[in-house]
Every structure is written in C-alpha cells, then in structure tokens.
Design an enzyme around this catalytic site. Structure first.
Site, PDB file in Angstrom:
ATOM      1  N   VAL A  16     -17.950  26.409  38.915  1.00 30.83           N
ATOM      2  CA  VAL A  16     -19.336  26.855  38.749  1.00 30.83           C
ATOM      3  C   VAL A  16     -19.687  26.941  37.267  1.00 30.83           C
ATOM      4  O   VAL A  16     -20.720  26.428  36.825  1.00 30.83           O
ATOM      5  CB  VAL A  16     -19.535  28.225  39.451  1.00 30.83           C
ATOM      6  CG1 VAL A  16     -20.922  28.780  39.162  1.00 30.83           C
ATOM      7  CG2 VAL A  16     -19.319  28.077  40.949  1.00 30.83           C
ATOM      8  N   THR A 125     -20.680  34.290  43.137  1.00 32.03           N
ATOM      9  CA  THR A 125     -21.112  34.796  44.442  1.00 32.03           C
ATOM     10  C   THR A 125     -20.558  36.206  44.594  1.00 32.03           C
ATOM     11  O   THR A 125     -19.357  36.415  44.465  1.00 32.03           O
ATOM     12  CB  THR A 125     -20.569  33.889  45.568  1.00 32.03           C
ATOM     13  OG1 THR A 125     -21.059  32.574  45.341  1.00 32.03           O
ATOM     14  CG2 THR A 125     -21.017  34.374  46.936  1.00 32.03           C
ATOM     15  N   GLY A 262     -15.973  16.699  63.403  1.00 35.47           N
ATOM     16  CA  GLY A 262     -14.690  16.265  62.854  1.00 35.47           C
ATOM     17  C   GLY A 262     -13.695  17.406  62.774  1.00 35.47           C
ATOM     18  O   GLY A 262     -13.734  18.334  63.596  1.00 35.47           O
ATOM     19  N   CYS A 269     -15.666  27.612  49.591  1.00 34.79           N
ATOM     20  CA  CYS A 269     -16.860  28.425  49.870  1.00 34.79           C
ATOM     21  C   CYS A 269     -17.060  28.726  51.349  1.00 34.79           C
ATOM     22  O   CYS A 269     -17.000  29.882  51.759  1.00 34.79           O
ATOM     23  CB  CYS A 269     -18.083  27.722  49.305  1.00 34.79           C
ATOM     24  SG  CYS A 269     -17.896  27.345  47.557  1.00 34.79           S
ATOM     25  N   ARG A 336      -8.501  23.338  48.044  1.00 35.53           N
ATOM     26  CA  ARG A 336      -8.617  24.698  48.561  1.00 35.53           C
ATOM     27  C   ARG A 336      -9.130  24.675  49.998  1.00 35.53           C
ATOM     28  O   ARG A 336     -10.135  24.053  50.300  1.00 35.53           O
ATOM     29  CB  ARG A 336      -9.535  25.528  47.660  1.00 35.53           C
ATOM     30  CG  ARG A 336      -8.881  25.855  46.314  1.00 35.53           C
ATOM     31  CD  ARG A 336      -9.814  26.587  45.389  1.00 35.53           C
ATOM     32  NE  ARG A 336     -10.907  25.742  44.956  1.00 35.53           N
ATOM     33  CZ  ARG A 336     -11.927  26.178  44.206  1.00 35.53           C
ATOM     34  NH1 ARG A 336     -11.972  27.443  43.839  1.00 35.53           N
ATOM     35  NH2 ARG A 336     -12.886  25.349  43.841  1.00 35.53           N
TER      36      ARG A 336
HETATM   37  C1  UGA Z   1     -20.849  24.480  49.791  1.00 37.25           C
HETATM   38  C2  UGA Z   1     -22.368  24.430  50.001  1.00 37.25           C
HETATM   39  O1  UGA Z   1     -22.715  23.201  50.654  1.00 37.25           O
HETATM   40  C3  UGA Z   1     -23.109  24.519  48.677  1.00 37.25           C
HETATM   41  O2  UGA Z   1     -24.515  24.551  48.893  1.00 37.25           O
HETATM   42  C4  UGA Z   1     -22.674  25.812  47.960  1.00 37.25           C
HETATM   43  O3  UGA Z   1     -23.291  25.932  46.694  1.00 37.25           O
HETATM   44  C5  UGA Z   1     -21.169  25.790  47.770  1.00 37.25           C
HETATM   45  O4  UGA Z   1     -20.528  25.660  49.060  1.00 37.25           O
HETATM   46  C6  UGA Z   1     -20.775  27.089  47.124  1.00 37.25           C
HETATM   47  O5  UGA Z   1     -20.952  28.144  47.749  1.00 37.25           O
HETATM   48  O6  UGA Z   1     -20.387  27.057  45.959  1.00 37.25           O
HETATM   49  P1  UGA Z   1     -18.993  22.698  49.037  1.00 37.25           P
HETATM   50  O7  UGA Z   1     -17.987  23.770  49.289  1.00 37.25           O
HETATM   51  O8  UGA Z   1     -18.909  21.904  47.794  1.00 37.25           O
HETATM   52  O9  UGA Z   1     -20.482  23.314  49.047  1.00 37.25           O
HETATM   53  O10 UGA Z   1     -18.870  21.677  50.247  1.00 37.25           O
HETATM   54  P2  UGA Z   1     -19.814  21.181  51.432  1.00 37.25           P
HETATM   55  O11 UGA Z   1     -20.471  19.921  51.066  1.00 37.25           O
HETATM   56  O12 UGA Z   1     -20.662  22.284  51.923  1.00 37.25           O
HETATM   57  O13 UGA Z   1     -18.713  20.852  52.538  1.00 37.25           O
HETATM   58  C7  UGA Z   1     -17.893  21.897  53.065  1.00 37.25           C
HETATM   59  C8  UGA Z   1     -17.001  21.366  54.161  1.00 37.25           C
HETATM   60  O14 UGA Z   1     -17.757  21.068  55.326  1.00 37.25           O
HETATM   61  C9  UGA Z   1     -16.250  20.074  53.819  1.00 37.25           C
HETATM   62  O15 UGA Z   1     -14.918  20.204  54.244  1.00 37.25           O
HETATM   63  C10 UGA Z   1     -16.966  19.013  54.614  1.00 37.25           C
HETATM   64  O16 UGA Z   1     -16.132  17.936  54.965  1.00 37.25           O
HETATM   65  C11 UGA Z   1     -17.380  19.799  55.845  1.00 37.25           C
HETATM   66  N1  UGA Z   1     -18.539  19.229  56.566  1.00 37.25           N
HETATM   67  C12 UGA Z   1     -19.742  19.099  55.933  1.00 37.25           C
HETATM   68  C13 UGA Z   1     -18.411  18.873  57.896  1.00 37.25           C
HETATM   69  O17 UGA Z   1     -17.321  19.008  58.492  1.00 37.25           O
HETATM   70  N2  UGA Z   1     -19.493  18.381  58.573  1.00 37.25           N
HETATM   71  C14 UGA Z   1     -20.705  18.238  57.959  1.00 37.25           C
HETATM   72  O18 UGA Z   1     -21.658  17.793  58.636  1.00 37.25           O
HETATM   73  C15 UGA Z   1     -20.828  18.599  56.617  1.00 37.25           C
END
Ligand code: UGA
Length: 499
Positions: A16, A125, A262, A269, A336
């Site tokens: 961040v 956060t 999946g 997060c 992580r």
């Molecule tokens: C998440 C949030 O999307 C951000 O908006 C937020 O700022 C961030 O956390 C945070 O709190 O700092 P991030 O952890 O980078 O972002 O990852 P995401 O893109 O949210 O994906 C999280 C997980 O969900 C991944 O493992 C991804 O593969 C999975 N995922 C995502 C799914 O299994 N299905 C989906 O449709 C979308």
C-alpha cells in the site's frame, strides 16, 4: 490545472505504502517514503522493490530520477518537514486476526515530530473498534510532546494487486474519513493531494470510512463464494456457470465482476477481512451467518479442487501431479493466503508427488521454502512431464497459451483440472484431454486408475465419492456465437483480464 505540490511522507513501504508514495510523486508531489527496515531501504535505493507490481519499478525509477521521491528511515527530520504524513503499516496478525501493535508503535514514533500545521492520514485498513480511539491516541501523543493538535483523517485504499497503479491514479472513488478535523484543514489538504484524480470524493466519519473499506471487500468475497455455490448448482443441473453468469450480468443490478468460479479467493485482504469479521463478531456476540458461510464456501473450494485433482491423478500413492500457478492471482508474486499452498500441502499429505510451476521466480522460491515436500520447477513443461494430472491454480495468461496438444504427449495421462475456469474446454478436449473445471459443462471427473497415456475416459463416480453428473451436451457453435455477441461476456472477459 496549475501545479499544486505538497510535501508528503508515507510511512510503511509495503504494497500500500510504496504504491501510494510512487503515485503521489507521479502527481508532482514531493514524497519521502519512510520505513524502519534498513535492508528494505537499501534495496529500494538500488532500485530493487520488495515485491512485484506491474509498472511499479519503472514508476519508482522515474520519480526518483525526477527527485520527487526519496527513501529514508523514520527520522524526526523526514517526518517534521512533511505537510501531510500517510501511515500505511500492516494491521493483520497473519493468523486471521487484527493487530494494532504496528500502527500504535508507528504513531508513537512519528506523531510527536509532525509539524504543527501538518495533517495525519491513515491509509492502513483499521479495525473498526480502533477508529474511535484513534484521535484520542494522537491527541495524547501531541500533548505529551507539548505540541498542538493536528487533523487526523483516514483514507482507505481500494487498489488491487496487479493493477494497483491504475487503481490509484484512476480511482472509482476517494474516501476521506474524518477522525478529528475541526477547521477542515485536513480535508482541504487531502483534496489538494487528490487534485489530479477525477473521481467522486466522499467525506464521511472515520468509522463510516473504515466500514466502507471493509464492507467493499466483504461484498467482493461474498460475490465470489456466491459464484462458487452457483457453480455447484450448475454442475448438479447440467448448466455452465460461465454462461449463466454472462446471462445474469445483463442485469445492471448484478453486473459481471467478481463472479468467476474456481478455487476461491486468496491474498492478504479478502480472506483476512472475512475471517477477522467473523472472529470479531463472535467475540462481541454478533451473529454473522452469511460471512461465516462465505468463509466456509471458500475453504470448501480448495478441498473440492484437491479431491478432484487427486481422483483425476488416479488417487494412488506416488501419483505425480503438476500444479500450474502458485500466486494468489496473476500479475503478482504474492503468496499470502494463496490457495496453491493449502492445495499442495493437502496433496502431499495424500502422498502425491507435487511438482509446481509459477511464472514469478520469487513466488517459486518462497513456495519451495514454505511447503515441505513441494518440488518447484522453472517451466510449465517441466512440471507437466510424466504428470498423471495437472491442476491449474492461478490463471496466468501463459497457461492458456501453452501448446496443450504437444504437452499432453509428455504427460502420463492427459488430464487437467482447471481451478480457475481459465482454459477452453473445447480446445482442451480437442487436444485429447479429460478436462474438468468448476461449474462448467462436462465437469465430472473419474479416471480409470492405471489408464495409459492418452485421453482418459470420463465416467460417473458413485460409491467412493460425490456423484458428479455430466452437464447437458450443448451446441458448441451456438455457444461461441453467444460468447461473441454477449456484451456481458465481453465485460466479464475484460474484468477477468484486468483483475
Ligand atoms: C482486494 C480488493 O479487490 C481491492 O479492492 C482492495 O483494495 C484490496 O483487496 C485491499 O483490501 O487492499 P486484491 O487482494 O489485490 O484486492 O485481490 P482481488 O483482485 O480482490 O482478488 C482476490 C482473490 O479473489 C484472488 O485470489 C482472485 O483470484 C479471487 N477471485 C477474484 C475469484 O476467485 N473470483 C473472482 O471473480 C474474482
């Protein structure tokens, strides 16, 4: 728009903080990135970032050579010269709970040295129950140092790993949480900082801002678990979750994002915020059955994947299983809460020989050091040689582009379990593979143990496992047309490639 330069310090150079520091400098502000870890500072000074984020190394190099970003330890001088200090230190304990030790220590170190006309902004956060005490804590530190009170604001981040720079520079919204700002000086400073971002600015109480941040992540996690439950229904009734979601997504109240089925969500997060909320709620006697179910479904997805992959490999001791992808999502080297780690451990526990590959060298090294017994190799091909089955865990683009027809010849059996619904079922089957995924047409797996190399037959499992019924046959040509014309499907694809 005239130049408005602010002198900003960003404390904590993790995901961040470093992104914030570089983007603030890119906007023209004069930024000092502060961290107590001298090793990290030395590496940054040599241009080495502590993690991979697309475009960040180039951005940092650019703003450093323009002399708008420099790195320093938490010295009174680095703090005292700033008009605004952002704090971006970690607040989870790495074990599914909150911790405020780091932020308290950080505040104790910096707040006494902040200039009397400066503003404190917390970007970390924060646990909601810490918010009310935050202004008091800062005020006490100022009084003890014999200094004037300063505005205390929060400014939660909504950036995603993998697209953090774009998310920062082109935010959907900017949330400003007011902890203590009697004359509005802090708010106007933050407005100056974000002058170049064209996004709605929402000013609210700090408690509202904290819940906005957490609420957004809880909702995203809920969507994913919903999609996974829906995938199960699709498997049961012979439907295809991708087509179902594309059909649902036409409704603007639903939309296409975050409904990819999946192996479930990982990262630093979503999993933590769900588990921390569930844990915290139980500690204060609140009932949160929905979020408890979100967590349960997420755990179940990993277990289901392990079960399917194990069976697909022939379910025998010594079965060789290739894992494609280790990071919790593509375009990061972050492990992580990555589903891959639990999956690898569970398969190794069953006595499988697990050989993993990820495009990120750093992730390969970390995974090998973290999971006992995991073999990690340097290419997808090496992972697939002699494999009894392959499991796709992270949807790196590289895996969709592999020549599966040729690679299938190197495997003992052409069997793939796609944990991200990332490969084309039609193409995989045309390449001779037994293909299964989550909630997709034809998702059933049972492979004859001892089946020689080549396409493995699909059959129903009965007594010794869950009955997985084949989805209804469908007209591939019609399905392709549907994909081509479907606005929702293309939105879905865009979201998938940018996430
Ligand atoms: C998440 C949030 O999307 C951000 O908006 C937020 O700022 C961030 O956390 C945070 O709190 O700092 P991030 O952890 O980078 O972002 O990852 P995401 O893109 O949210 O994906 C999280 C997980 O969900 C991944 O493992 C991804 O593969 C999975 N995922 C995502 C799914 O299994 N299905 C989906 O449709 C979308």
């Amino acid at each position: 728009m005239g130049e408005v330069r602010v002198r900003a310090s960003v404390v904590g150079l993790g995901y961040v903080g470093l992104v914030s520091a570089a983007c603030l400098a890119e906007w023209g502000h004069e930024v000092v990135g502060i961290d107590a870890d001298e090793g990290r500072l030395a590496a940054l000074d040599e241009g080495q970032l502590p993690f991979f984020e697309p475009g960040l190394a180039e951005l940092v190099a650019g703003v450093r050579s323009a002399r708008r970003l420099r790195f320093a330890g938490p010295s009174p001088a680095a703090i005292g010269s700033a008009q605004v200090v952002f704090v971006a230190v970690g607040t989870h304990d790495g074990n599914g709970g909150w911790q405020t030790g780091s932020i308290r220590r950080s505040l104790a170190e910096i707040v006494p040295h902040m200039a009397d006309d400066s503003t404190l902004v917390i970007r970390s956060t924060l646990p909601p129950d810490f918010i009310q005490s935050l202004p008091w804590l800062v005020s006490a530190l100022r009084r003890k140092a014999g200094r004037r009170e300063i505005p205390v604001l929060t400014n939660p981040e909504f950036t995603r790993e993998g697209s953090a720079i774009r998310d920062y520079m082109e935010p959907d919204r900017i949330v400003m949480g007011i902890g203590f700002d009697p004359h509005g000086r802090g708010e106007s400073m933050l407005r100056k900082i974000y002058r170049r971002a064209s996004a709605p600015i929402l000013v609210m109480h700090a408690a509202d801002a904290a819940l906005t941040k957490i609420g957004a992540n809880l909702f995203l996690a809920t969507k994913i678990s919903f999609a996974n439950e829906l995938a199960q229904l699709c498997e049961t009734y012979g439907a295809d979750v991708d087509r179902v979601v594309a059909g649902m997504a036409y409704d603007p109240r639903i939309g296409p994002s975050f409904l990819r089925a999946g192996v479930g969500f990982g990262g630093s997060c979503l999993p933590h915020q769900v588990s921390m909320t569930v844990r915290e709620a139980s500690a204060v006697g609140l009932s949160v059955p929905l979020l408890a179910a979100v967590e349960e479904v997420n755990t179940r997805q990993r277990e289901t994947f392990v079960e399917r992959l194990w069976r697909a490999s022939g379910a025998r001791s010594g079965a060789r299983i290739a894992l494609l992808g280790l990071t919790f999502k593509p375009d990061t080297d972050d492990l992580r809460e990555a589903p891959s780690l639990d999956i690898a451990r569970a398969l190794i526990e069953r006595d499988a020989v697990v050989v993993a590959y990820d495009p990120m060298p750093r992730a390969r090294v970390t995974a090998a050091a973290t999971v006992a017994g995991l073999a990690v190799v340097d290419s997808a091909t090496m992972a697939l040689v002699d494999a009894d089955a392959a499991g796709l865990v992270t949807e790196w683009r590289e895996f969709a582009l592999l020549d599966w027809e040729a690679l299938g010849r190197l495997m003992r059996r052409r069997v793939v379990v796609d944990g991200r619904n990332a490969l084309s079922p039609e193409a995989m089957r045309a390449a001779g593979f037994a293909y299964s995924a989550f909630g997709r047409e034809g998702t059933l797996i049972a492979v004859d143990v001892g089946q020689p190399a080549g396409p493995a037959p699909l059959a129903e499992l009965a007594e010794d496992g869950p009955v997985l019924r084949p989805a209804l046959a469908f007209d591939a040509e019609a399905a392709d047309t549907l994909r081509d014309v479907s606005v929702a499907a293309s939105m879905f694809d865009r979201e998938a490639s940018s996430a």
